[in-house]
Design a protein around this motif. Structure first.
Motif, short mmCIF file in Angstrom:
data_model
loop_
_atom_site.label_atom_id
_atom_site.label_comp_id
_atom_site.label_asym_id
_atom_site.label_seq_id
_atom_site.Cartn_x
_atom_site.Cartn_y
_atom_site.Cartn_z
N ALA A 58 0.84 -1.20 0.00
CA ALA A 58 0.00 0.00 0.00
C ALA A 58 0.87 1.24 0.00
O ALA A 58 2.00 1.23 0.52
CB ALA A 58 -0.93 0.01 1.22
N SER A 59 0.34 2.31 -0.59
CA SER A 59 1.06 3.58 -0.60
C SER A 59 0.12 4.68 -0.11
O SER A 59 -1.08 4.67 -0.41
CB SER A 59 1.59 3.90 -1.99
N PRO A 60 0.65 5.67 0.64
CA PRO A 60 -0.20 6.73 1.19
C PRO A 60 -0.63 7.74 0.11
O PRO A 60 0.17 8.11 -0.75
CB PRO A 60 0.68 7.39 2.24
N LYS A 61 -1.89 8.17 0.19
CA LYS A 61 -2.42 9.17 -0.73
C LYS A 61 -3.33 10.12 0.05
O LYS A 61 -3.78 9.81 1.15
CB LYS A 61 -3.19 8.52 -1.87
N ARG A 62 -3.59 11.30 -0.58
CA ARG A 62 -4.44 12.31 0.06
C ARG A 62 -5.41 12.87 -0.97
O ARG A 62 -5.07 13.04 -2.13
CB ARG A 62 -3.58 13.44 0.62
N TRP A 63 -6.64 13.19 -0.51
CA TRP A 63 -7.67 13.76 -1.37
C TRP A 63 -8.33 14.95 -0.68
O TRP A 63 -8.59 14.91 0.52
CB TRP A 63 -8.77 12.73 -1.66
N TYR A 74 -9.64 16.93 4.42
CA TYR A 74 -8.81 16.06 3.60
C TYR A 74 -8.97 14.62 4.07
O TYR A 74 -9.08 14.36 5.27
CB TYR A 74 -7.33 16.45 3.69
N LEU A 75 -8.97 13.70 3.12
CA LEU A 75 -8.95 12.28 3.44
C LEU A 75 -7.54 11.77 3.16
O LEU A 75 -6.92 12.13 2.15
CB LEU A 75 -9.94 11.50 2.57
N GLY A 102 -6.98 13.84 -7.18
CA GLY A 102 -6.62 14.31 -5.85
C GLY A 102 -7.83 14.85 -5.09
O GLY A 102 -7.68 15.51 -4.06
N PHE A 103 -9.03 14.58 -5.62
CA PHE A 103 -10.27 15.07 -5.02
C PHE A 103 -11.21 13.90 -4.77
O PHE A 103 -11.18 12.90 -5.49
CB PHE A 103 -10.97 16.07 -5.94
N THR A 104 -12.09 14.05 -3.80
CA THR A 104 -13.13 13.05 -3.60
C THR A 104 -14.24 13.27 -4.62
O THR A 104 -14.35 14.34 -5.22
CB THR A 104 -13.73 13.12 -2.18
#
Length: 201
Positions: A58-63, A74-75, A102-104
């Motif tokens: 798994a790799s970390p991501k942000r939205w 932010y998620l 990069g958005f929900t």
């Protein structure tokens, strides 16, 4: 109801996803929701749809998510890559966002709705994002919508030109007369724009 459960319901999260923790910074006017998947959780293959695929890594991501009252939200999540027996190792899809965004989905829906009513630069100021990020979002959405559009019933077309800026920058618009919908828009107003429309149609 616990805070984490409340956010899980608000986000519509289902197993194996859960809210791991929340961080609220009143001074920064920011809410961060950290999501994770349950150990042993399985996912569908993003290519063939086969279920029961286990996480490979798994790799970390942000939205960016919809604002929480006047606070940016932010998620954050570790997005797993799954091992599918047929397709190999692929990055799993998350239910709150499209791949590469990069958005929900909720944030994208807000931007699309606002962009129908106001210039993208004004939308960017309103939501606190750079307009180039919003243009990329809109281009992707419009491209998909146009790819799915059915123009096979178009029988009568009207065209008109209009100035798009002060000076002599023009665009030509082509519309379906029977359904009152825009079919195509392109810079310019000479005869070549008809050929561009014909090719697009």
């Amino acid at each position: 109801m616990a805070e984490r459960e409340l956010f899980e319901r608000a986000l519509g999260l289902q197993w194996p996803w859960r809210v791991e923790r929340t961080e609220f910074d009143a001074a920064e006017r920011r809410l961060d929701l950290h999501l994770d998947f349950e150990p042993g959780g399985t996912f569908d293959c993003p290519s063939c749809g086969r279920g029961g695929c286990k996480a490979h890594d798994a790799s970390p991501k942000r939205w960016r998510h919809l604002d929480f009252f006047q606070h940016r939200a932010y998620l954050h999540a570790r997005v797993p890559r799954v091992r599918c027996p047929a397709c190999g190792v692929k990055q799993a899809k998350v239910p709150w966002s499209e791949p590469g965004s990069g958005f929900t989905l909720w944030f994208e829906a807000l931007v699309v709705a606002l962009a129908r009513e106001m210039p993208v630069r004004a939308v960017a100021r309103l939501v606190g994002e750079h307009d180039t990020r919003l243009w990329r979002l809109l281009k992707r959405r419009v491209g998909r919508a146009r790819a799915e559009a059915d123009f096979s019933a178009v029988r009568a077309v009207a065209l008109d030109e209009t100035a798009c800026r002060r000076g002599h920058d023009y665009i030509t618009l082509f519309a379906d007369l029977d359904r009152s919908r825009l079919l195509y828009a392109t810079p310019g107003r000479d005869a070549s724009v008809v050929g561009l429309f014909r090719e697009d149609l």
